[in-house]
Write an enzyme that holds these catalytic residues in place. Structure first.
Site, PDB file in Angstrom:
ATOM      1  N   LYS A   1     -10.807  -0.632  10.357  1.00 53.23           N
ATOM      2  CA  LYS A   1     -10.963  -1.835   9.534  1.00 53.23           C
ATOM      3  C   LYS A   1     -11.346  -3.047  10.396  1.00 53.23           C
ATOM      4  O   LYS A   1     -11.781  -4.073   9.885  1.00 53.23           O
ATOM      5  CB  LYS A   1      -9.676  -2.131   8.765  1.00 53.23           C
ATOM      6  CG  LYS A   1      -9.280  -1.047   7.769  1.00 53.23           C
ATOM      7  CD  LYS A   1      -8.024  -1.419   7.011  1.00 53.23           C
ATOM      8  CE  LYS A   1      -7.454  -0.234   6.242  1.00 53.23           C
ATOM      9  NZ  LYS A   1      -8.315   0.273   5.176  1.00 53.23           N
TER      10      LYS A   1
ATOM     11  N   ASP B   1       2.918  -4.289   8.323  1.00 53.59           N
ATOM     12  CA  ASP B   1       1.703  -3.490   8.160  1.00 53.59           C
ATOM     13  C   ASP B   1       0.528  -4.464   8.242  1.00 53.59           C
ATOM     14  O   ASP B   1       0.227  -5.169   7.284  1.00 53.59           O
ATOM     15  CB  ASP B   1       1.740  -2.770   6.809  1.00 53.59           C
ATOM     16  CG  ASP B   1       0.430  -2.067   6.477  1.00 53.59           C
ATOM     17  OD1 ASP B   1      -0.483  -2.054   7.341  1.00 53.59           O
ATOM     18  OD2 ASP B   1       0.301  -1.550   5.351  1.00 53.59           O
TER      19      ASP B   1
ATOM     20  N   GLN C   1      -4.719  -5.079   7.147  1.00 50.59           N
ATOM     21  CA  GLN C   1      -5.644  -6.110   6.678  1.00 50.59           C
ATOM     22  C   GLN C   1      -5.489  -7.407   7.474  1.00 50.59           C
ATOM     23  O   GLN C   1      -6.443  -8.171   7.620  1.00 50.59           O
ATOM     24  CB  GLN C   1      -5.407  -6.389   5.185  1.00 50.59           C
ATOM     25  CG  GLN C   1      -5.539  -5.191   4.277  1.00 50.59           C
ATOM     26  CD  GLN C   1      -6.936  -4.610   4.246  1.00 50.59           C
ATOM     27  OE1 GLN C   1      -7.923  -5.305   4.452  1.00 50.59           O
ATOM     28  NE2 GLN C   1      -7.026  -3.315   3.991  1.00 50.59           N
TER      29      GLN C   1
ATOM     30  N   HIS D   1       0.861  -1.180   0.000  1.00 45.74           N
ATOM     31  CA  HIS D   1       0.000   0.000   0.000  1.00 45.74           C
ATOM     32  C   HIS D   1       0.905   1.240   0.000  1.00 45.74           C
ATOM     33  O   HIS D   1       2.026   1.201   0.499  1.00 45.74           O
ATOM     34  CB  HIS D   1      -0.852  -0.045   1.271  1.00 45.74           C
ATOM     35  CG  HIS D   1      -1.931   0.986   1.362  1.00 45.74           C
ATOM     36  ND1 HIS D   1      -1.679   2.307   1.667  1.00 45.74           N
ATOM     37  CD2 HIS D   1      -3.275   0.887   1.242  1.00 45.74           C
ATOM     38  CE1 HIS D   1      -2.817   2.973   1.716  1.00 45.74           C
ATOM     39  NE2 HIS D   1      -3.807   2.139   1.465  1.00 45.74           N
TER      40      HIS D   1
ATOM     41  N   CYS E   1      -4.767   2.400  -3.711  1.00 46.21           N
ATOM     42  CA  CYS E   1      -3.546   2.933  -3.080  1.00 46.21           C
ATOM     43  C   CYS E   1      -2.381   1.966  -3.253  1.00 46.21           C
ATOM     44  O   CYS E   1      -1.564   1.791  -2.336  1.00 46.21           O
ATOM     45  CB  CYS E   1      -3.774   3.230  -1.597  1.00 46.21           C
ATOM     46  SG  CYS E   1      -4.933   4.576  -1.316  1.00 46.21           S
TER      47      CYS E   1
END
Length: 406
Positions: A226, A200, A203, A123, A364
């Protein structure tokens, strides 16, 4: 344990509405999830009862707000199995967390000609902060290529590591394609060379149980919104040793121990990285989100979402002239696809008229799209409140799109 989806859906008020005269089908969960009533009520209750600034007041409301705020930190620590609550830094979101690491770690440890390794799947939030700090320090950003299946090429990764490598920063799950990255293997490979790894997990936290001790990652970050919590709240987990060595990212109130006109000394962890008045209500709301997920069970959610993704993949494979990206890679929560000869934006606009929310564009992840030679995709991203019947409605809408452009 099988989930009672009809009961679960009643917990999410936003799902109970019509869009263009049709029952809403919300397939944009990778961008942000809907919020259960427990989270909404928690935020409303805060503002109705204990609204006050934290850490700075001796009065009753401030102490209650502070306790609730710090209880959220402890809940996050327990949920991801961190060793200490002070290893949990409250931020504005995953992007803010990555910027914190890139800036603070970079200032302390990056020098001219050093290297930071990221993957081709990242991303923008895990690209741009590293680009900027590398430019400032005269370091280089190194990119891991992908295999034909659109997975990280571990062999290439091993070959890219050198004595110049100072950090590896990798997404847990690709937001654009849904590909699950082999983060444990990546961490283990990097640690053989004493290289820290930042994951990261924006998700990843949504679809898998995260145990930072088991992963042995040096940093793991994610966002509340999220994960069925409020917007404007994020988390950075960092190993105590590294966080203590890193300088503050931003300065001001809260992150200081003492201030004179000649010199400032900084606060201890975690407050060294938490400047100014935090988003107290939404941080407390995030605890309600975690408790809600715990009441259902992340493993139950994972099992259900896997079946839903398999069903959606099977159904889309049966539609002529639809191409699923990374179709053979291990995935979670996302099916990213193209409809032959129809621009994703045009398709998305029409699908929306059927009451179905999907995301179109480069998600993104423009460098990834450039690598794939496409402008963007149509992305359907799933949560445990979605159903097979909703997938069927998406397929019907795609067929209508093809009919209109036929």
């Amino acid at each position: 344990m099988s989930l009672d989806i009809n009961k679960i859906r009643k917990d999410f008020p936003a799902l109970d509405q019509e869009v263009f005269g049709r029952r809403l089908v919300y397939f944009d969960n990778a961008a942000t999830s809907q919020k259960p009533k427990a989270v909404i009520d928690c935020i409303s209750n805060y503002y109705s009862t204990i609204n006050s600034n934290v850490h700075r007041g001796v009065h009753h409301l401030s102490q209650q707000a502070t306790d609730a705020f710090e209880n959220t930190r402890k809940k996050i620590q327990e949920y991801i199995n961190a060793a200490h609550s002070h290893e949990i830094i409250i931020t504005k979101g995953a992007t803010d967390s990555i910027n914190l690491v890139a800036n603070s770690f970079g200032k302390k440890f990056l020098n001219k000609d050093d290297e930071v390794i990221i993957s081709s799947l990242e991303h923008h939030a895990n690209i741009v902060p590293w680009q900027i700090i590398c430019e400032e320090k005269g370091a280089k950003l190194i990119i891991i290529p992908l295999t034909e299946n659109k997975e990280i090429d571990l062999s290439a990764f091993r070959n890219l590591i050198s004595n110049k490598t100072k950090m590896v920063a990798i997404g847990h799950i690709s937001n654009a394609l849904g590909v699950i990255n082999p983060i444990k293997e990546i961490i283990d490979i990097a640690h053989l060379h004493n290289i820290p790894v930042m994951i990261d997990g924006a998700q990843g936290i949504v679809h898998e149980q995260i145990d930072v001790k088991e992963l042995d990652c040096d940093f793991y970050c994610f966002s509340s919104h999220k994960f069925y919590g409020p917007m404007g709240v994020g988390v950075l987990y960092g190993k105590e040793r590294l966080l203590n060595e890193m300088p503050p990212y931003q300065t001001g109130g809260e992150m200081i121990k003492s201030v004179t006109f000649e010199k400032t000394t900084f606060n201890e962890l975690p407050y060294k990285f938490e400047t100014g008045t935090p988003n107290v209500a939404d941080v407390i709301g995030f605890e309600a989100a975690i408790e809600y997920i715990e009441s259902i069970g992340i493993y139950n959610i994972q099992e259900y979402e896997k079946k839903l993704l398999n069903y959606a993949t099977l159904k889309l494979r049966q539609v002529n002239n639809v191409e699923i990206l990374a179709d053979n890679a291990p995935k979670a929560g996302v099916v990213s696809f193209l409809i032959k000869d129809i621009h994703p934006y045009d398709a998305g606009m029409i699908i929306d008229k059927f009451g179905i929310a999907v995301r179109t564009g480069n998600h993104c992840a423009q460098p990834l799209m450039d690598l794939l030679g496409i402008q963007g995709t149509i992305r359907a991203s799933f949560a445990f409140y979605n159903t097979n019947e909703e997938v069927d409605k998406l397929v019907e809408a795609i067929l209508k799109v093809q009919e209109m452009f036929g």
